[in-house]
Design an enzyme around this catalytic site. Structure first.
Site, PDB file in Angstrom:
ATOM      1  N   ALA A  68       0.852  -1.185   0.000  1.00  0.00           N
ATOM      2  CA  ALA A  68       0.000   0.000   0.000  1.00  0.00           C
ATOM      3  C   ALA A  68       0.888   1.235   0.000  1.00  0.00           C
ATOM      4  O   ALA A  68       2.010   1.207   0.499  1.00  0.00           O
ATOM      5  CB  ALA A  68      -0.889  -0.006   1.235  1.00  0.00           C
ATOM      6  N   GLY A 107       0.565  -5.016   0.980  1.00  0.00           N
ATOM      7  CA  GLY A 107      -0.581  -5.028   0.073  1.00  0.00           C
ATOM      8  C   GLY A 107      -0.257  -5.705  -1.253  1.00  0.00           C
ATOM      9  O   GLY A 107      -1.141  -6.281  -1.894  1.00  0.00           O
ATOM     10  N   GLU A 110      -0.805  -9.145  -0.719  1.00  0.00           N
ATOM     11  CA  GLU A 110      -2.259  -9.376  -0.573  1.00  0.00           C
ATOM     12  C   GLU A 110      -2.941  -9.457  -1.940  1.00  0.00           C
ATOM     13  O   GLU A 110      -3.839 -10.281  -2.151  1.00  0.00           O
ATOM     14  CB  GLU A 110      -2.879  -8.265   0.290  1.00  0.00           C
ATOM     15  CG  GLU A 110      -2.454  -8.411   1.750  1.00  0.00           C
ATOM     16  CD  GLU A 110      -2.950  -7.291   2.641  1.00  0.00           C
ATOM     17  OE1 GLU A 110      -2.720  -6.121   2.294  1.00  0.00           O
ATOM     18  OE2 GLU A 110      -3.558  -7.590   3.674  1.00  0.00           O
ATOM     19  N   GLU A 130       4.267  -4.894   7.339  1.00  0.00           N
ATOM     20  CA  GLU A 130       3.387  -3.927   7.998  1.00  0.00           C
ATOM     21  C   GLU A 130       3.715  -3.739   9.477  1.00  0.00           C
ATOM     22  O   GLU A 130       3.663  -2.637  10.019  1.00  0.00           O
ATOM     23  CB  GLU A 130       1.914  -4.368   7.877  1.00  0.00           C
ATOM     24  CG  GLU A 130       1.283  -4.092   6.519  1.00  0.00           C
ATOM     25  CD  GLU A 130       1.449  -5.253   5.557  1.00  0.00           C
ATOM     26  OE1 GLU A 130       2.384  -6.073   5.739  1.00  0.00           O
ATOM     27  OE2 GLU A 130       0.651  -5.339   4.609  1.00  0.00           O
TER      28      GLU A 130
HETATM   29  C1  3H9 Z   1       0.428  -2.088   3.517  1.00  0.00           C
HETATM   30  O1  3H9 Z   1       0.697  -2.653   2.485  1.00  0.00           O
HETATM   31  C2  3H9 Z   1      -0.905  -2.130   4.201  1.00  0.00           C
HETATM   32  C3  3H9 Z   1      -1.856  -3.131   3.614  1.00  0.00           C
HETATM   33  O2  3H9 Z   1      -1.683  -4.410   4.204  1.00  0.00           O
HETATM   34  C4  3H9 Z   1      -3.290  -2.817   3.934  1.00  0.00           C
HETATM   35  C5  3H9 Z   1      -3.860  -1.535   3.556  1.00  0.00           C
HETATM   36  C6  3H9 Z   1      -5.359  -1.484   3.793  1.00  0.00           C
HETATM   37  N1  3H9 Z   1       4.543   3.440  -0.216  1.00  0.00           N
HETATM   38  O3  3H9 Z   1      13.327   2.062   0.722  1.00  0.00           O
HETATM   39  P1  3H9 Z   1      13.744   2.681  -0.536  1.00  0.00           P
HETATM   40  C7  3H9 Z   1       9.341   4.889  -1.305  1.00  0.00           C
HETATM   41  S1  3H9 Z   1       1.537  -1.090   4.305  1.00  0.00           S
HETATM   42  C8  3H9 Z   1       5.013   4.609  -0.676  1.00  0.00           C
HETATM   43  O4  3H9 Z   1      14.802   3.721  -0.508  1.00  0.00           O
HETATM   44  P2  3H9 Z   1      14.727   0.151  -1.470  1.00  0.00           P
HETATM   45  C9  3H9 Z   1      10.351   5.338  -0.270  1.00  0.00           C
HETATM   46  O5  3H9 Z   1       9.801   6.246   0.627  1.00  0.00           O
HETATM   47  C10 3H9 Z   1       2.968  -1.093   3.303  1.00  0.00           C
HETATM   48  N2  3H9 Z   1       6.320   4.851  -0.911  1.00  0.00           N
HETATM   49  O6  3H9 Z   1      14.128   1.612  -1.658  1.00  0.00           O
HETATM   50  C11 3H9 Z   1      11.421   5.933  -1.148  1.00  0.00           C
HETATM   51  O7  3H9 Z   1      11.003   7.230  -1.506  1.00  0.00           O
HETATM   52  P3  3H9 Z   1      12.062   8.418  -1.638  1.00  0.00           P
HETATM   53  C12 3H9 Z   1       3.730  -2.331   3.490  1.00  0.00           C
HETATM   54  C13 3H9 Z   1       7.163   3.866  -0.671  1.00  0.00           C
HETATM   55  O8  3H9 Z   1      14.944  -0.365  -2.815  1.00  0.00           O
HETATM   56  C14 3H9 Z   1      11.390   5.055  -2.401  1.00  0.00           C
HETATM   57  O9  3H9 Z   1      10.118   4.410  -2.372  1.00  0.00           O
HETATM   58  N3  3H9 Z   1       4.971  -2.201   2.771  1.00  0.00           N
HETATM   59  C15 3H9 Z   1       6.738   2.625  -0.189  1.00  0.00           C
HETATM   60  O10 3H9 Z   1      15.852   0.186  -0.519  1.00  0.00           O
HETATM   61  C16 3H9 Z   1      12.464   3.995  -2.418  1.00  0.00           C
HETATM   62  O11 3H9 Z   1      12.428   3.289  -1.178  1.00  0.00           O
HETATM   63  C17 3H9 Z   1       6.085  -1.799   3.372  1.00  0.00           C
HETATM   64  O12 3H9 Z   1       6.129  -1.530   4.550  1.00  0.00           O
HETATM   65  C18 3H9 Z   1       5.366   2.419   0.041  1.00  0.00           C
HETATM   66  N4  3H9 Z   1       4.872   1.261   0.504  1.00  0.00           N
HETATM   67  O13 3H9 Z   1      13.610  -0.685  -0.751  1.00  0.00           O
HETATM   68  C19 3H9 Z   1       7.276  -1.725   2.477  1.00  0.00           C
HETATM   69  N5  3H9 Z   1       7.820   1.836  -0.037  1.00  0.00           N
HETATM   70  O14 3H9 Z   1      12.979   7.987  -2.729  1.00  0.00           O
HETATM   71  C20 3H9 Z   1       8.072  -0.509   2.788  1.00  0.00           C
HETATM   72  C21 3H9 Z   1       8.873   2.574  -0.421  1.00  0.00           C
HETATM   73  O15 3H9 Z   1      11.203   9.583  -1.929  1.00  0.00           O
HETATM   74  N6  3H9 Z   1       9.143  -0.308   1.835  1.00  0.00           N
HETATM   75  N7  3H9 Z   1       8.486   3.798  -0.798  1.00  0.00           N
HETATM   76  O16 3H9 Z   1      12.739   8.473  -0.329  1.00  0.00           O
HETATM   77  C22 3H9 Z   1      10.293  -0.999   1.884  1.00  0.00           C
HETATM   78  O17 3H9 Z   1      10.513  -1.858   2.709  1.00  0.00           O
HETATM   79  C23 3H9 Z   1      11.347  -0.636   0.887  1.00  0.00           C
HETATM   80  O18 3H9 Z   1      11.089   0.675   0.456  1.00  0.00           O
HETATM   81  C24 3H9 Z   1      11.405  -1.551  -0.344  1.00  0.00           C
HETATM   82  C25 3H9 Z   1      12.401  -0.941  -1.390  1.00  0.00           C
HETATM   83  C26 3H9 Z   1      11.909  -2.914   0.078  1.00  0.00           C
HETATM   84  C27 3H9 Z   1      10.050  -1.665  -1.024  1.00  0.00           C
END
Ligand code: 3H9
Length: 697
Positions: A68, A107, A110, A130
């Site tokens: 998400a 998500g 999901e 999450e």
């Molecule tokens: C969810 O899914 C809830 C659902 O179950 C239910 C809902 C009803 N959204 O980390 P990076 C941005 S909750 C928006 O440097 P990497 C991040 O801020 C979500 N933006 O890259 C950054 O922006 P900026 C569950 C996001 O390659 C850029 O992307 N998911 C999101 O080292 C690059 O990120 C998580 O908790 C996002 N979800 O790692 C995953 N994710 O360049 C959280 C990232 O402006 N994310 N951004 O600073 C991560 O763990 C890592 O970012 C990921 C990539 C592994 C994806």
């Protein structure tokens, strides 16, 4: 609410009888409003065209989906909600297959679970992170995953946030097939087999939910309580699993979503999401203009084969870099090589690394007594002992051996880095990389800018830190940088509290109850009191008169109490290794107070906590005010990643902002009256924010 008209983030393509929907929402294919609308459009297209027999959902870019869109989290989510997309995928009469590459997270996973089948690239990773944001899957992760895997693996993924490999996902039933070759072709082929009835068409939601007996629930709660002390979401996961085991699917899915929304509003989730954003903000320091290219780093050198040098060497070897380790004697170098090999052998015994991989890493290590052998290095880390003259001499010698473009960094903790920079002939190529012990395991590194350091040098340090798997904060030159400078203020208060009448046990208990894994005195006993006493001597000039007089460590060392290694320090250690209160320490403290003319009083737990934390916060505010960090949240990153400040409390600056800056100023004034202006007078930034109603964020 209406659906906004958005540029499509999901491209549709017909591959004969299969519709391929490609999510394209850089950088991480977060399931933004536009992606959700695009996925609904894909289902509409599939259902409207009888020539289409199946749908494959895939993504462009590095990964399937990061989940998400966390930037959309707020009181009103924009329609369509993820739940609606998931429900449509789930109800689709024609088969839907998710083609997973890179990672399917939150998500994103999901969405994949709502499909009839999942085909993954062998290198893909799957997970529900999450819980690290203080929430839980809210769009079917909880009601679906256990139906495929059983309770225990699903709890590990959801309540602990453990990511799994594609191979493991296949083993536990999360994915149906791994793609050996082309992922899209394999997924299309799988979709056709489903459409042809060659593989039974399954809906995950229709499978039975596994039993989750009360004893297993209690065990899970207890284990998670130990592992994630003070955290709400892991406990809530157990509750939701139990609920899902007894509730019809549709109702359970609704309750899962409601629980996720409720968690989103908790202070813990706010704090954890603050840390998530803060970590990403720290990756963009103001001193590095956008677009600055890091210099290539292919070969590194390390000078100083002591504990830090060895740890840094392992970190570099682990990241695939060839390392030349320089020491003063063959014996010291042999010892270092043996220690490095021993640490790899430990991993080998635990089965976390393969024997041939250990051989490869060790083969990348060269040891030498000749600084001249660093001539081919792109970057060299100086990590000899903390002695100004010795360091300046070593730095000058390394500088003379290096090429014009090579970068030289010092790992000093407390020395004046500008002074060290002046020992080089190319100060533009010089900066600091302050690693924490053990350097191969600790996540934090403080990269230190100097006045002359070139932006591309700083960009190189940030890029290298990331390559080492570390979280870097770029900090300005100041004694102790961020982490140690602030920590020294907490150490000061902890000692003053003992003088005032608190016990080591009380201070440690208050801080562990707050959420630190270990208190300052138990930690000091682990580090070795002789080591800490030596640091106090080295820093004597910068200590205040009262800090110098609070020579409790020196008194303990003089009594032969060096900490754990000697069987006694602040505490006594028996056979079981447990820290026991020791009347001898109480007696030493009594005599210390008498000598200092201090009358012991009863100190409340609240005072212990406030003095230890506000000392940090005030110093942090000074660092922000001086421009030693770009933003207060950089300090929170340093503390949550390097000094075990509980992430679910957001870091010291977030914690202070939650308390309110006028209250912070008021309490600082109170302690300035009690302990001394010199120690607690509010920093100008605290005063300003208190007056304007601002926060550190
Ligand atoms: C969810 O899914 C809830 C659902 O179950 C239910 C809902 C009803 N959204 O980390 P990076 C941005 S909750 C928006 O440097 P990497 C991040 O801020 C979500 N933006 O890259 C950054 O922006 P900026 C569950 C996001 O390659 C850029 O992307 N998911 C999101 O080292 C690059 O990120 C998580 O908790 C996002 N979800 O790692 C995953 N994710 O360049 C959280 C990232 O402006 N994310 N951004 O600073 C991560 O763990 C890592 O970012 C990921 C990539 C592994 C994806």
């Amino acid at each position: 609410m209406s659906v906004a008209v958005l540029p499509s983030a999901v491209a549709l393509e017909r591959r004969d009888d299969v519709l391929v929907a490609t999510i394209d929402n850089p950088p991480v294919n977060a399931l933004s409003n536009a992606v959700r609308a695009g996925l609904l459009a894909a289902v509409d297209t599939l259902e409207a065209d009888s020539a289409l027999r199946a749908l494959v959902i895939r993504s462009q870019g590095r990964l399937f989906s990061g989940g998400a869109d966390v930037t959309e989290f707020g009181p009103a989510m924009r329609l369509p909600l993820l739940g609606e997309v998931i429900a449509r995928l789930d109800a689709c009469a024609s088969p839907v297959v998710a083609a997973i590459h890179g990672a399917a997270l939150g998500g994103g996973l999901e969405v994949a679970l709502a499909c009839n089948a999942r085909v993954a690239a062998a290198s893909a990773r799957l997970g529900f992170p999450e819980v690290k944001l203080g929430i839980l899957p809210g769009a079917g992760g909880i009601v679906r995953l256990p139906r495929l895997t059983g309770i225990a693996p699903a709890l590990e993924m959801i309540a602990e946030g453990k990511e799994i490999s594609a191979a493991r996902a296949l083993e536990i039933g999360v994915v149906d097939a791994l793609a050996g070759g082309d992922l899209i072709e394999a997924s299309i082929a799988y979709a056709r087999r489903l459409a042809a009835g060659e593989v039974p068409l399954r809906r995950v939601g229709a499978l039975p939910f596994p039993a989750f007996p009360a004893e297993a629930q209690a065990e899970a709660r207890a284990a998670l309580g130990r592992k994630f002390k003070g955290r709400e979401a892991p406990q809530k996961a157990v509750e939701l699993f139990a609920m899902a085991a007894e509730t019809p699917f549709a109702e359970a899915a609704e309750r899962e979503y409601a629980a996720c929304r409720a968690l989103l509003a908790t202070p813990q989730s706010r704090a954890l999401r603050h840390v998530f954003a803060a970590e990403r903000a720290a990756a963009r320091p103001k001193a590095i203009p956008d677009g600055t290219e890091p210099r290539p780093v292919e070969r590194v050198g390390i000078v100083g084969p002591g504990t830090m040098g060895r740890g840094i060497a392992v970190a570099m070897l682990d990241a695939g870099l060839p390392v030349t380790l320089v020491g003063r004697s063959a014996t010291a170098l042999d010892k270092a090589r043996a220690a490095i090999a021993k640490s790899y052998n430990g991993l080998l015994r635990r089965g976390t690394i393969a024997a041939d991989e250990v051989d490869r890493r060790l083969a990348r290590l060269t040891t030498t007594e000749a600084v001249a052998d660093l001539a081919g290095a792109d970057l060299v880390v100086e990590t000899i002992s903390e002695d100004r003259d010795a360091k300046r001499a070593a730095i000058a010698a390394i500088d003379a051996a290096l090429s014009d473009r090579a970068i030289l960094v010092t790992n000093t903790s407390f020395l004046d880095i500008e002074d060290l920079a002046s020992a080089t002939s190319r100060p533009q190529n010089f900066a600091g990389m302050h690693f924490f012990n053990p350097a191969n395991l600790m996540r934090l590194v403080e990269n230190v800018r100097t006045r002359a350091a070139a932006p591309d040098v700083l960009a190189t340090l940030m890029a290298l830190s990331r390559r080492l798997g570390k979280l870097a904060v770029l900090v300005g030159p100041s004694e102790g940088f961020v982490a140690n400078r602030m920590l020294s203020k907490r150490t000061r208060e902890a000692l003053f509290l003992l003088e005032d009448g608190a016990t080591p046990r009380q201070v440690d208990r208050v801080l562990t109850d707050f959420g630190f894994p270990v208190g300052p005195f138990a930690l000091a006993d682990m580090a070795g009191l002789d080591v800490l006493a030596a640091t106090r001597v080295a820093r004597a000039a910068s200590l205040s008169a009262r800090e110098r007089a609070a020579d409790i460590i020196e008194t303990l060392v003089a009594a032969g109490r060096l900490g754990r290694k000697s069987g006694a320090g602040y505490y006594a250690y028996g056979e079981d290794g447990k820290a026991a209160d020791d009347p001898a320490t109480a007696e030493l403290l009594k005599r210390h107070r008498a000598r200092r003319g201090i009358v012991a009083r009863s100190v409340s737990d609240a005072e212990v906590l406030e003095r230890c934390l506000l000392a940090l916060v005030n110093e942090g505010a000074k660092l922000v005010g001086e421009g030693a960090v770009d933003r207060a949240s950089d300090i929170d990153v340093a503390w949550t990643s390097g000094l075990a400040f509980p992430a679910h409390l957001g870091g010291p600056m977030f914690w202070a902002s939650e308390m309110g800056l006028s209250k912070v100023a008021e309490r600082l004034d109170h302690y300035a009256g009690l302990v001394g202006d010199e120690f607690f007078a509010p920093a100008p930034l605290v005063r300003r924010l208190a007056a304007t109603g601002g926060t550190f964020q």
